[in-house]
Design a protein around this motif. Sequence first.
Motif, PDB file in Angstrom:
ATOM      1  N   LEU A  80     -42.061  70.686  18.101  1.00 12.54           N
ATOM      2  CA  LEU A  80     -42.147  69.837  16.649  1.00 12.54           C
ATOM      3  C   LEU A  80     -41.565  70.793  15.822  1.00 12.54           C
ATOM      4  O   LEU A  80     -40.944  70.555  14.925  1.00 12.54           O
ATOM      5  N   ALA A  81     -41.665  72.121  15.734  1.00 14.89           N
ATOM      6  CA  ALA A  81     -41.566  73.224  14.808  1.00 14.89           C
ATOM      7  C   ALA A  81     -40.223  73.752  15.419  1.00 14.89           C
ATOM      8  O   ALA A  81     -39.991  74.706  14.553  1.00 14.89           O
ATOM      9  N   ALA A  82     -39.378  73.304  16.348  1.00 17.09           N
ATOM     10  CA  ALA A  82     -38.274  73.940  16.588  1.00 17.09           C
ATOM     11  C   ALA A  82     -37.048  74.077  15.678  1.00 17.09           C
ATOM     12  O   ALA A  82     -37.181  73.113  15.020  1.00 17.09           O
ATOM     13  N   PRO A  83     -36.346  74.883  15.980  1.00 15.67           N
ATOM     14  CA  PRO A  83     -35.358  75.259  14.718  1.00 15.67           C
ATOM     15  C   PRO A  83     -34.251  73.929  14.956  1.00 15.67           C
ATOM     16  O   PRO A  83     -34.428  73.162  15.691  1.00 15.67           O
ATOM     17  N   ARG A  84     -33.282  74.007  14.032  1.00 15.22           N
ATOM     18  CA  ARG A  84     -32.130  72.995  14.027  1.00 15.22           C
ATOM     19  C   ARG A  84     -31.555  72.772  15.179  1.00 15.22           C
ATOM     20  O   ARG A  84     -31.743  73.905  16.199  1.00 15.22           O
ATOM     21  N   CYS A  85     -30.414  72.388  15.401  1.00 15.96           N
ATOM     22  CA  CYS A  85     -29.358  72.266  16.607  1.00 15.96           C
ATOM     23  C   CYS A  85     -29.956  71.875  17.719  1.00 15.96           C
ATOM     24  O   CYS A  85     -29.695  72.602  18.789  1.00 15.96           O
ATOM     25  N   LEU A  86     -30.733  70.764  17.931  1.00 16.38           N
ATOM     26  CA  LEU A  86     -31.225  70.150  18.897  1.00 16.38           C
ATOM     27  C   LEU A  86     -30.240  69.820  19.772  1.00 16.38           C
ATOM     28  O   LEU A  86     -30.462  69.783  21.129  1.00 16.38           O
ATOM     29  N   ALA A  89     -29.341  59.202   3.558  1.00 15.11           N
ATOM     30  CA  ALA A  89     -30.162  60.483   3.883  1.00 15.11           C
ATOM     31  C   ALA A  89     -30.418  60.427   5.392  1.00 15.11           C
ATOM     32  O   ALA A  89     -30.734  61.792   5.816  1.00 15.11           O
ATOM     33  N   LEU A  90     -30.670  59.175   6.002  1.00 11.53           N
ATOM     34  CA  LEU A  90     -31.097  59.376   7.326  1.00 11.53           C
ATOM     35  C   LEU A  90     -29.925  60.263   8.386  1.00 11.53           C
ATOM     36  O   LEU A  90     -30.238  61.023   8.982  1.00 11.53           O
ATOM     37  N   VAL A  91     -28.764  59.653   8.124  1.00  9.43           N
ATOM     38  CA  VAL A  91     -27.682  60.430   8.937  1.00  9.43           C
ATOM     39  C   VAL A  91     -27.542  61.811   8.635  1.00  9.43           C
ATOM     40  O   VAL A  91     -27.310  62.796   9.487  1.00  9.43           O
ATOM     41  N   THR A  92     -27.678  62.365   7.506  1.00  6.87           N
ATOM     42  CA  THR A  92     -27.608  63.673   6.843  1.00  6.87           C
ATOM     43  C   THR A  92     -28.796  64.517   7.744  1.00  6.87           C
ATOM     44  O   THR A  92     -28.573  65.549   8.077  1.00  6.87           O
ATOM     45  N   GLN A  93     -29.949  64.060   7.478  1.00  4.92           N
ATOM     46  CA  GLN A  93     -31.167  64.620   8.033  1.00  4.92           C
ATOM     47  C   GLN A  93     -30.929  64.726   9.631  1.00  4.92           C
ATOM     48  O   GLN A  93     -31.161  65.793  10.365  1.00  4.92           O
ATOM     49  N   VAL A 148     -39.057  67.084  -5.460  1.00  2.00           N
ATOM     50  CA  VAL A 148     -38.283  67.730  -4.462  1.00  2.00           C
ATOM     51  C   VAL A 148     -39.353  68.829  -3.860  1.00  2.00           C
ATOM     52  O   VAL A 148     -39.770  69.662  -4.604  1.00  2.00           O
ATOM     53  N   LEU A 149     -39.660  68.980  -2.410  1.00  2.00           N
ATOM     54  CA  LEU A 149     -40.537  69.706  -1.840  1.00  2.00           C
ATOM     55  C   LEU A 149     -39.739  70.372  -0.651  1.00  2.00           C
ATOM     56  O   LEU A 149     -39.201  69.707   0.100  1.00  2.00           O
ATOM     57  N   HIS A 150     -39.803  71.701  -0.450  1.00  2.00           N
ATOM     58  CA  HIS A 150     -39.155  72.615   0.349  1.00  2.00           C
ATOM     59  C   HIS A 150     -39.931  73.736   0.745  1.00  2.00           C
ATOM     60  O   HIS A 150     -40.756  73.999   0.003  1.00  2.00           O
ATOM     61  N   ALA A 151     -39.260  74.488   1.646  1.00  2.23           N
ATOM     62  CA  ALA A 151     -40.024  75.874   1.861  1.00  2.23           C
ATOM     63  C   ALA A 151     -40.234  76.589   0.742  1.00  2.23           C
ATOM     64  O   ALA A 151     -41.125  77.622   0.763  1.00  2.23           O
ATOM     65  N   HIS A 153     -30.104  65.275  -2.130  1.00  2.04           N
ATOM     66  CA  HIS A 153     -31.489  65.624  -2.024  1.00  2.04           C
ATOM     67  C   HIS A 153     -31.875  66.242  -0.559  1.00  2.04           C
ATOM     68  O   HIS A 153     -32.671  67.186  -0.472  1.00  2.04           O
ATOM     69  N   VAL A 154     -31.320  65.554   0.689  1.00  2.70           N
ATOM     70  CA  VAL A 154     -31.679  66.196   1.894  1.00  2.70           C
ATOM     71  C   VAL A 154     -31.037  67.709   1.972  1.00  2.70           C
ATOM     72  O   VAL A 154     -31.838  68.456   2.519  1.00  2.70           O
ATOM     73  N   ALA A 155     -29.758  68.009   1.333  1.00  4.55           N
ATOM     74  CA  ALA A 155     -29.381  69.247   1.353  1.00  4.55           C
ATOM     75  C   ALA A 155     -30.001  70.101   0.688  1.00  4.55           C
ATOM     76  O   ALA A 155     -30.369  71.161   1.038  1.00  4.55           O
ATOM     77  N   LEU A 156     -30.681  69.802  -0.458  1.00  2.00           N
ATOM     78  CA  LEU A 156     -31.353  70.769  -1.076  1.00  2.00           C
ATOM     79  C   LEU A 156     -32.790  70.971  -0.376  1.00  2.00           C
ATOM     80  O   LEU A 156     -33.424  71.982  -0.304  1.00  2.00           O
ATOM     81  N   VAL A 157     -33.644  70.027  -0.046  1.00  2.00           N
ATOM     82  CA  VAL A 157     -34.666  70.096   0.967  1.00  2.00           C
ATOM     83  C   VAL A 157     -34.553  71.261   1.906  1.00  2.00           C
ATOM     84  O   VAL A 157     -35.191  71.771   2.528  1.00  2.00           O
ATOM     85  N   ASN A 158     -33.264  71.013   2.877  1.00  2.00           N
ATOM     86  CA  ASN A 158     -33.090  71.876   4.002  1.00  2.00           C
ATOM     87  C   ASN A 158     -32.337  73.160   3.497  1.00  2.00           C
ATOM     88  O   ASN A 158     -31.706  73.941   4.459  1.00  2.00           O
ATOM     89  N   ARG A 159     -31.842  73.295   2.119  1.00  2.00           N
ATOM     90  CA  ARG A 159     -31.346  74.583   1.477  1.00  2.00           C
ATOM     91  C   ARG A 159     -30.067  74.717   2.330  1.00  2.00           C
ATOM     92  O   ARG A 159     -29.687  75.718   2.646  1.00  2.00           O
ATOM     93  N   VAL A 160     -29.164  73.749   2.136  1.00  2.00           N
ATOM     94  CA  VAL A 160     -27.907  73.657   2.688  1.00  2.00           C
ATOM     95  C   VAL A 160     -26.876  73.362   1.647  1.00  2.00           C
ATOM     96  O   VAL A 160     -27.116  72.363   0.963  1.00  2.00           O
ATOM     97  N   PRO A 161     -25.944  74.210   1.267  1.00  2.00           N
ATOM     98  CA  PRO A 161     -24.976  73.954   0.161  1.00  2.00           C
ATOM     99  C   PRO A 161     -24.083  72.847   0.579  1.00  2.00           C
ATOM    100  O   PRO A 161     -23.907  72.513   1.667  1.00  2.00           O
ATOM    101  N   TYR A 162     -23.645  72.122  -0.505  1.00  2.00           N
ATOM    102  CA  TYR A 162     -23.056  70.673  -0.626  1.00  2.00           C
ATOM    103  C   TYR A 162     -21.988  70.647  -1.394  1.00  2.00           C
ATOM    104  O   TYR A 162     -21.939  71.173  -2.584  1.00  2.00           O
ATOM    105  N   ILE A 163     -21.142  69.533  -1.296  1.00  2.00           N
ATOM    106  CA  ILE A 163     -19.996  69.174  -2.203  1.00  2.00           C
ATOM    107  C   ILE A 163     -19.644  67.801  -1.865  1.00  2.00           C
ATOM    108  O   ILE A 163     -19.872  67.514  -0.848  1.00  2.00           O
ATOM    109  N   ALA A 164     -19.123  67.130  -2.656  1.00  2.00           N
ATOM    110  CA  ALA A 164     -18.553  65.864  -2.600  1.00  2.00           C
ATOM    111  C   ALA A 164     -17.338  65.157  -3.240  1.00  2.00           C
ATOM    112  O   ALA A 164     -17.163  66.080  -4.372  1.00  2.00           O
TER     113      ALA A 164
END
Length: 347
Positions: A20-26, A86-90, A190-193, A288-299
């Motif tokens: 459950l605590a595994a890093p990204r890139c499953l 939100a779902l597909v980004t996560q 917003v809650l993140h690490a 929002h999802v980008a901020l929670v995961n600390r990933v930079p974004y642009i649109a």
Amino acid sequence: MLLSRWCALMVCAAAPLFALAAPRCLTECTPRIGIVSAFGAEADILLAQTQGKRSHVVSGKTFTTGVLRGNPVVIVLSGVSMINAALVTQQMLDHFRVERLVMSGISGGINPARRVGDVLVPERWAMPMEVYWSDDARVPSPCGSAKADVGCLGLRLARGADGQPLPSFSLPASGAASVPTGLFMRENHVLHAGNAPRGEYRFDYPVDARMLAVVRTLAPALARCGPRARQPSGAPDPAQCVAQTPRLVIGGRGVSGTAFLANPHYRQYLFEQIQAETVDMETAALAHVALVNRVPYIAFRSLSDLAGATEFNADVGALFSSGLAETNEAEVTLAFLAAWKKQGARP
């Protein structure tokens, strides 16, 4: 022997917790730029130019990895709505090693100075339709005597530059009076690490400064006529071209919400109160999802119309019938990727 059995049991018991605590890139761990497209036709253009494509299906959604303009990318179609975005980004962030996010698609105009076909790159995004719905235009105070005290509900009202709550939306009515809706904009928690356990409230989600700086160097050749704007002779069909050549417009605030905005009064309210430029149904959710995961974004967003406009605009039909919407949107995305690669930036 007993110690060995105890150790074996502990490892077995802990395994699900570690999983459950595994890093990204499953699914795959190559560093990539993640591209989330809200418009299928534009995603098709990007996919057609992606080299070394490989498809990965996650919960029925197809993620395509490859190289686009020299950058390792993973591309997915989000579908319309904040929830889908939100779902597909996560899912993308969980299954791939995404180090930067790009969102692209179609949006409605709010600033009346913008034209159909313009491609907008706001410097921040917000969710003004996250609201506190009161019964009138008075600033609510359900948590005490102080106005705007909604903290006991876990909420915070959005405030203007003067520090005061932004006024609620009112509908025009016959005569001098207006009809209050009681809809007050609020901030999101917003809650993140990095800010746990208290988290933070915010109204805006700024885009990444480095990515925005690269966008400011672009001079894409935006078309006035889409690839399908052709007469039988092959010459451009003026009836399927927008009246003026679209522009790349950088800066300002974009907004997103769960409602498909077709109300000119609410559009004017957003423009007057928070100086919004454009509205869609996905980007701020991705932010929002980008901020929670600390990933930079642009649109990047291509304007399809003035949200809620009732008058006929031939440019709107031309934008979609000729394929101009996806063509110009993809042109900006591709120009950005090429410039990003040229600067030698990592994904």
